[in-house]
Design an enzyme around this catalytic site. Structure first.
Site, PDB file in Angstrom:
ATOM      1  N   PHE A 149     -19.785  -1.733  33.997  1.00 45.80           N
ATOM      2  CA  PHE A 149     -19.038  -0.609  34.578  1.00 45.80           C
ATOM      3  C   PHE A 149     -19.923   0.305  35.423  1.00 45.80           C
ATOM      4  O   PHE A 149     -19.431   1.037  36.268  1.00 45.80           O
ATOM      5  CB  PHE A 149     -18.387   0.226  33.449  1.00 45.80           C
ATOM      6  CG  PHE A 149     -19.332   1.201  32.794  1.00 45.80           C
ATOM      7  CD1 PHE A 149     -19.540   2.466  33.345  1.00 45.80           C
ATOM      8  CD2 PHE A 149     -20.058   0.860  31.661  1.00 45.80           C
ATOM      9  CE1 PHE A 149     -20.431   3.361  32.767  1.00 45.80           C
ATOM     10  CE2 PHE A 149     -20.939   1.747  31.076  1.00 45.80           C
ATOM     11  CZ  PHE A 149     -21.141   2.998  31.625  1.00 45.80           C
ATOM     12  N   LYS A 173     -15.710 -11.284  37.732  1.00 45.96           N
ATOM     13  CA  LYS A 173     -15.000 -10.648  36.606  1.00 45.96           C
ATOM     14  C   LYS A 173     -15.673  -9.294  36.420  1.00 45.96           C
ATOM     15  O   LYS A 173     -16.662  -9.169  35.721  1.00 45.96           O
ATOM     16  CB  LYS A 173     -15.140 -11.530  35.358  1.00 45.96           C
ATOM     17  CG  LYS A 173     -14.047 -11.359  34.312  1.00 45.96           C
ATOM     18  CD  LYS A 173     -13.824  -9.963  33.811  1.00 45.96           C
ATOM     19  CE  LYS A 173     -14.856  -9.472  32.846  1.00 45.96           C
ATOM     20  NZ  LYS A 173     -14.731  -8.014  32.546  1.00 45.96           N
ATOM     21  N   GLU A 176     -13.629  -3.977  33.186  1.00 47.20           N
ATOM     22  CA  GLU A 176     -12.230  -3.542  33.115  1.00 47.20           C
ATOM     23  C   GLU A 176     -12.116  -2.025  33.154  1.00 47.20           C
ATOM     24  O   GLU A 176     -11.028  -1.479  33.237  1.00 47.20           O
ATOM     25  CB  GLU A 176     -11.540  -4.125  31.878  1.00 47.20           C
ATOM     26  CG  GLU A 176     -12.155  -3.774  30.527  1.00 47.20           C
ATOM     27  CD  GLU A 176     -13.310  -4.697  30.102  1.00 47.20           C
ATOM     28  OE1 GLU A 176     -14.178  -5.012  30.953  1.00 47.20           O
ATOM     29  OE2 GLU A 176     -13.365  -5.060  28.906  1.00 47.20           O
ATOM     30  N   ARG A 177     -13.267  -1.314  33.090  1.00 50.09           N
ATOM     31  CA  ARG A 177     -13.200   0.149  33.085  1.00 50.09           C
ATOM     32  C   ARG A 177     -13.087   0.717  34.493  1.00 50.09           C
ATOM     33  O   ARG A 177     -12.552   1.791  34.692  1.00 50.09           O
ATOM     34  CB  ARG A 177     -14.431   0.728  32.397  1.00 50.09           C
ATOM     35  CG  ARG A 177     -14.346   0.522  30.893  1.00 50.09           C
ATOM     36  CD  ARG A 177     -15.558   1.050  30.201  1.00 50.09           C
ATOM     37  NE  ARG A 177     -16.160   0.009  29.398  1.00 50.09           N
ATOM     38  CZ  ARG A 177     -17.385   0.046  28.916  1.00 50.09           C
ATOM     39  NH1 ARG A 177     -18.161   1.072  29.161  1.00 50.09           N
ATOM     40  NH2 ARG A 177     -17.849  -0.929  28.186  1.00 50.09           N
ATOM     41  N   SER A 226     -24.717  -5.228  28.657  1.00 46.08           N
ATOM     42  CA  SER A 226     -25.552  -4.889  27.493  1.00 46.08           C
ATOM     43  C   SER A 226     -26.225  -6.155  26.940  1.00 46.08           C
ATOM     44  O   SER A 226     -25.738  -7.276  27.136  1.00 46.08           O
ATOM     45  CB  SER A 226     -24.683  -4.229  26.434  1.00 46.08           C
ATOM     46  OG  SER A 226     -23.616  -5.091  26.099  1.00 46.08           O
ATOM     47  N   CYS A 281     -29.090   1.427  34.239  1.00 49.87           N
ATOM     48  CA  CYS A 281     -30.011   0.549  33.495  1.00 49.87           C
ATOM     49  C   CYS A 281     -31.453   0.873  33.858  1.00 49.87           C
ATOM     50  O   CYS A 281     -32.370   0.476  33.153  1.00 49.87           O
ATOM     51  CB  CYS A 281     -29.717  -0.902  33.793  1.00 49.87           C
ATOM     52  SG  CYS A 281     -30.100  -1.348  35.473  1.00 49.87           S
ATOM     53  N   GLU A 383     -30.743   1.692  23.153  1.00 58.01           N
ATOM     54  CA  GLU A 383     -30.340   2.272  24.439  1.00 58.01           C
ATOM     55  C   GLU A 383     -29.212   3.274  24.184  1.00 58.01           C
ATOM     56  O   GLU A 383     -28.193   2.914  23.590  1.00 58.01           O
ATOM     57  CB  GLU A 383     -29.842   1.150  25.357  1.00 58.01           C
ATOM     58  CG  GLU A 383     -29.448   1.624  26.730  1.00 58.01           C
ATOM     59  CD  GLU A 383     -28.921   0.490  27.608  1.00 58.01           C
ATOM     60  OE1 GLU A 383     -28.102  -0.315  27.121  1.00 58.01           O
ATOM     61  OE2 GLU A 383     -29.329   0.421  28.781  1.00 58.01           O
TER      62      GLU A 383
HETATM   63  P1  NAD Z   1     -20.942  -4.542  28.541  1.00 60.35           P
HETATM   64  O1  NAD Z   1     -21.915  -5.525  28.013  1.00 60.35           O
HETATM   65  O2  NAD Z   1     -20.040  -3.838  27.591  1.00 60.35           O
HETATM   66  O3  NAD Z   1     -19.957  -5.260  29.593  1.00 60.35           O
HETATM   67  C1  NAD Z   1     -20.428  -6.022  30.664  1.00 60.35           C
HETATM   68  C2  NAD Z   1     -19.409  -7.092  31.016  1.00 60.35           C
HETATM   69  O4  NAD Z   1     -19.231  -7.961  29.891  1.00 60.35           O
HETATM   70  C3  NAD Z   1     -18.038  -6.535  31.357  1.00 60.35           C
HETATM   71  O5  NAD Z   1     -17.523  -7.249  32.448  1.00 60.35           O
HETATM   72  C4  NAD Z   1     -17.237  -6.771  30.091  1.00 60.35           C
HETATM   73  O6  NAD Z   1     -15.870  -6.979  30.340  1.00 60.35           O
HETATM   74  C5  NAD Z   1     -17.882  -8.009  29.504  1.00 60.35           C
HETATM   75  N1  NAD Z   1     -17.820  -8.032  28.032  1.00 60.35           N
HETATM   76  C6  NAD Z   1     -17.888  -6.954  27.197  1.00 60.35           C
HETATM   77  N2  NAD Z   1     -17.810  -7.357  25.914  1.00 60.35           N
HETATM   78  C7  NAD Z   1     -17.694  -8.706  25.934  1.00 60.35           C
HETATM   79  C8  NAD Z   1     -17.591  -9.702  24.908  1.00 60.35           C
HETATM   80  N3  NAD Z   1     -17.587  -9.379  23.619  1.00 60.35           N
HETATM   81  N4  NAD Z   1     -17.505 -10.992  25.288  1.00 60.35           N
HETATM   82  C9  NAD Z   1     -17.519 -11.328  26.582  1.00 60.35           C
HETATM   83  N5  NAD Z   1     -17.611 -10.429  27.587  1.00 60.35           N
HETATM   84  C10 NAD Z   1     -17.704  -9.138  27.279  1.00 60.35           C
HETATM   85  O7  NAD Z   1     -21.768  -3.503  29.430  1.00 60.35           O
HETATM   86  P2  NAD Z   1     -21.248  -2.167  30.126  1.00 60.35           P
HETATM   87  O8  NAD Z   1     -21.020  -1.131  29.081  1.00 60.35           O
HETATM   88  O9  NAD Z   1     -20.162  -2.459  31.088  1.00 60.35           O
HETATM   89  O10 NAD Z   1     -22.542  -1.780  31.001  1.00 60.35           O
HETATM   90  C11 NAD Z   1     -23.614  -1.042  30.499  1.00 60.35           C
HETATM   91  C12 NAD Z   1     -24.748  -1.942  30.081  1.00 60.35           C
HETATM   92  O11 NAD Z   1     -25.174  -2.728  31.181  1.00 60.35           O
HETATM   93  C13 NAD Z   1     -25.985  -1.162  29.651  1.00 60.35           C
HETATM   94  O12 NAD Z   1     -26.540  -1.792  28.527  1.00 60.35           O
HETATM   95  C14 NAD Z   1     -26.907  -1.270  30.852  1.00 60.35           C
HETATM   96  O13 NAD Z   1     -28.272  -1.130  30.568  1.00 60.35           O
HETATM   97  C15 NAD Z   1     -26.592  -2.638  31.319  1.00 60.35           C
HETATM   98  N6  NAD Z   1     -26.995  -2.844  32.713  1.00 60.35           N
HETATM   99  C16 NAD Z   1     -28.057  -3.648  32.958  1.00 60.35           C
HETATM  100  C17 NAD Z   1     -28.487  -3.843  34.255  1.00 60.35           C
HETATM  101  C18 NAD Z   1     -29.645  -4.748  34.544  1.00 60.35           C
HETATM  102  O14 NAD Z   1     -29.787  -5.168  35.682  1.00 60.35           O
HETATM  103  N7  NAD Z   1     -30.482  -5.077  33.573  1.00 60.35           N
HETATM  104  C19 NAD Z   1     -27.821  -3.207  35.307  1.00 60.35           C
HETATM  105  C20 NAD Z   1     -26.727  -2.392  35.017  1.00 60.35           C
HETATM  106  C21 NAD Z   1     -26.320  -2.220  33.712  1.00 60.35           C
END
Ligand code: NAD
Length: 498
Positions: A149, A173, A176-177, A226, A281, A383
């Site tokens: 998101f 994909k 969804e937020r 994450s 991140c 985090e």
């Molecule tokens: P998230 O892991 O909750 O979601 C990321 C994606 O995974 C979304 O599209 C979501 O729909 C999907 N997802 C969520 N739960 C799932 C599950 N159980 N099974 C399958 N798919 C699932 O992350 P977020 O809250 O959207 O984003 C924040 C996180 O992203 C933070 O941890 C941040 O550090 C990280 N991030 C990392 C980078 C990097 O390049 N390392 C860059 C930006 C953000």
């Protein structure tokens, strides 16, 4: 109420699963749209559509593919304000910050415009008697990106621009937020001349993600989010033989040496720690002053700056940062602050009680600052992803170097110093993927690559830059022989160049 479907085969279509998610406007706390959550069958349909469109796209010469990217850049400039407004209203970050999110994505599109050059293979004439050898890069087919998101424009562009320029079809994909901007980007790509079916946005949750991971026609998956989900996606994608690069969470340290320019350092920490409400991140979430005197000087300057942060609605261009993305995120971050207090860290600034006048239901939080945090604490290990900065006091440089190196995350790190020797030693030895020297958020520029180490990145090859071309193509090597008179009979031993 706005209803967001999917973008498949060159048009927006309604979801048919009957499942939807709320999309909030974080600055008011109101639900502003519903987004469809795709079923496995809807995802399969989109993938088949992409698969049918891909061969013609791969056969389109790379200059033409690049021209579509160039046209897209023009259209994104035309719609910049509209995109930034939508982004700020769905994510919560301020409009100027939303513009930066878009810009960092567009810079990777600019990089992808160089695709005719980037995809060139290699050629060796006369590698043996009458033997020439050459390599070529070919697209993989249908590939997917699953994005978080917190950068709803930048990260989708980091994924789809190189993938599509290489001749692949793409299934995005997004989170969804905040799915509104990814849908707008897909429309702009179509307007720029991209054939229908090459860039598809399929909205959804775990069901849609699992459908991607298990689909036999998806060749590669690029994930950002994450760490637990990154690891899950990496393992499940690999189980079906897909290429996967999965980037995860972070705990980015800033080391402050005794000789650092303290005013510049505090400016850097304030921006990198609290910008976008800490939902980056590459946000600095740990400051490590070296030596007691450095720590005291840092705290003296930092505390009033954190107390005076200007928090505002996303549409206020003068705000330092806006609300968090959801109420759940806000409660989670506040929970970490409570944990930190219980663990014995000293809460030097407490922003939990902040209320935004006129926007009482928005997801706002004031800046929090912890002092005397130690490596055993949960608030250090995990985090937080909010406007919370932890200060861990190190007695010397070696201890400061060890902290980020031994942390389970290894995304970004920064050192503030005037000492070239210390900076050089730090950059060489620290166990982290991206290093800043007097630069707080060392996100590499588009033509270098972006990627963290340890639990911040699973899989091989980084995002954007030359690695992205390697990730989204497969290499074929051709050895050709035109013997013209050389007759050496059947060869039963392995051929060598002896
Ligand atoms: P998230 O892991 O909750 O979601 C990321 C994606 O995974 C979304 O599209 C979501 O729909 C999907 N997802 C969520 N739960 C799932 C599950 N159980 N099974 C399958 N798919 C699932 O992350 P977020 O809250 O959207 O984003 C924040 C996180 O992203 C933070 O941890 C941040 O550090 C990280 N991030 C990392 C980078 C990097 O390049 N390392 C860059 C930006 C953000």
């Amino acid at each position: 109420m706005r209803s967001i479907g999917h973008f498949v085969g060159g048009k927006e279509i309604k979801g048919t699963s009957g499942r939807f998610a709320d999309v909030f406007e974080p600055m008011t706390g109101e639900v502003q749209a519903h987004v469809a959550l795709a079923s496995k069958a809807e995802m399969r349909e989109a993938i088949l559509n992409a698969k049918a469109a891909q061969p013609a796209w791969a056969a389109t010469n790379p200059q033409r593919r690049a021209r579509i990217m160039m046209k897209f850049l023009e259209l994104a400039q035309r719609d910049y304000d509209k995109l930034a407004d939508r982004l700020a209203r769905e994510h919560g970050k301020t409009v100027p910050d939303a513009k930066g999110d878009i810009q960092r994505g567009l810079e990777v599109v600019e990089f992808a415009c160089g695709i005719p050059h980037l995809m060139k293979g290699e050629y060796t004439e006369g590698a043996g008697p009458g033997i020439d050898i050459y390599s070529m890069r070919q697209p993989l087919g249908v590939v997917a990106g699953i994005t978080p998101f917190n950068f709803p424009a930048m990260i989708p562009m980091w994924k789809f621009a190189p993938a599509i320029a290489c001749g692949n079809a793409f299934i995005l994909k997004p989170s969804e937020r905040d799915p509104g901007v990814p849908m707008m980007l897909a429309e702009l790509m179509l307007e720029a001349g991209l054939p229908p079916g090459i860039l598809n946005v399929v909205n959804g949750d775990k069901e849609a993600v699992d459908a991607i991971l298990d689909d036999p026609d998806i060749r590669a998956v690029g994930f950002v989010g994450s760490s637990p989900i990154a690891q899950y996606i990496y393992e499940r994608a690999a189980a079906t033989g897909k290429r996967a690069q999965c980037f995860g969470g972070a705990k980015n340290h800033a080391i402050i040496m005794p000789d650092a320019d303290m005013d510049q350092t505090v400016d850097a920490l304030i921006g990198a720690g609290y910008g976008s409400a800490g939902e980056r991140c590459m946000a600095i979430s740990v400051a490590v002053p070296v030596g007691q005197a450095t720590a005291d000087r840092l705290m003296e300057k930092l505390i009033p700056r954190v107390e005076n942060l200007k928090i505002g609605p996303s549409t206020d261009p003068t705000a330092d940062y806006g609300p968090l993305v959801t109420r759940a995120a806000l409660e989670r971050v506040k929970g970490y602050v409570e944990t930190g207090i219980a663990e014995g860290a000293k809460l030097a600034v407490d922003g939990r009680g902040f209320k935004m006048q006129g926007y009482e239901n928005g997801f706002y939080m004031g800046g929090c600052l912890f002092d005397h945090v130690t490596p055993e604490m949960k608030i250090y290990k995990e985090e937080i992803f909010g406007p919370v900065l932890s200060v861990v006091r190190a007695k010397d440089y070696n201890e400061a170097l060890r902290l980020p190196s031994e942390h389970e995350y290894g995304n970004g790190v920064a050192i503030f110093t005037r000492d070239g020797d210390a900076a050089r030693d730090f950059a060489a030895k620290v166990e982290v993927g991206m290093v800043g020297i007097n630069v707080p958020i060392p996100v590499p520029i588009a033509y270098y690559t972006f990627g963290g180490w340890k639990r911040s990145g699973f899989g091989d090859l980084n995002q954007h830059g030359p690695d992205s071309i390697r990730f989204y193509t497969k290499t074929k090597t051709v050895t050709s022989r035109w013997p013209s008179g050389v007759k050496d009979g059947a060869e039963f031993s392995i051929p060598t160049m002896n």
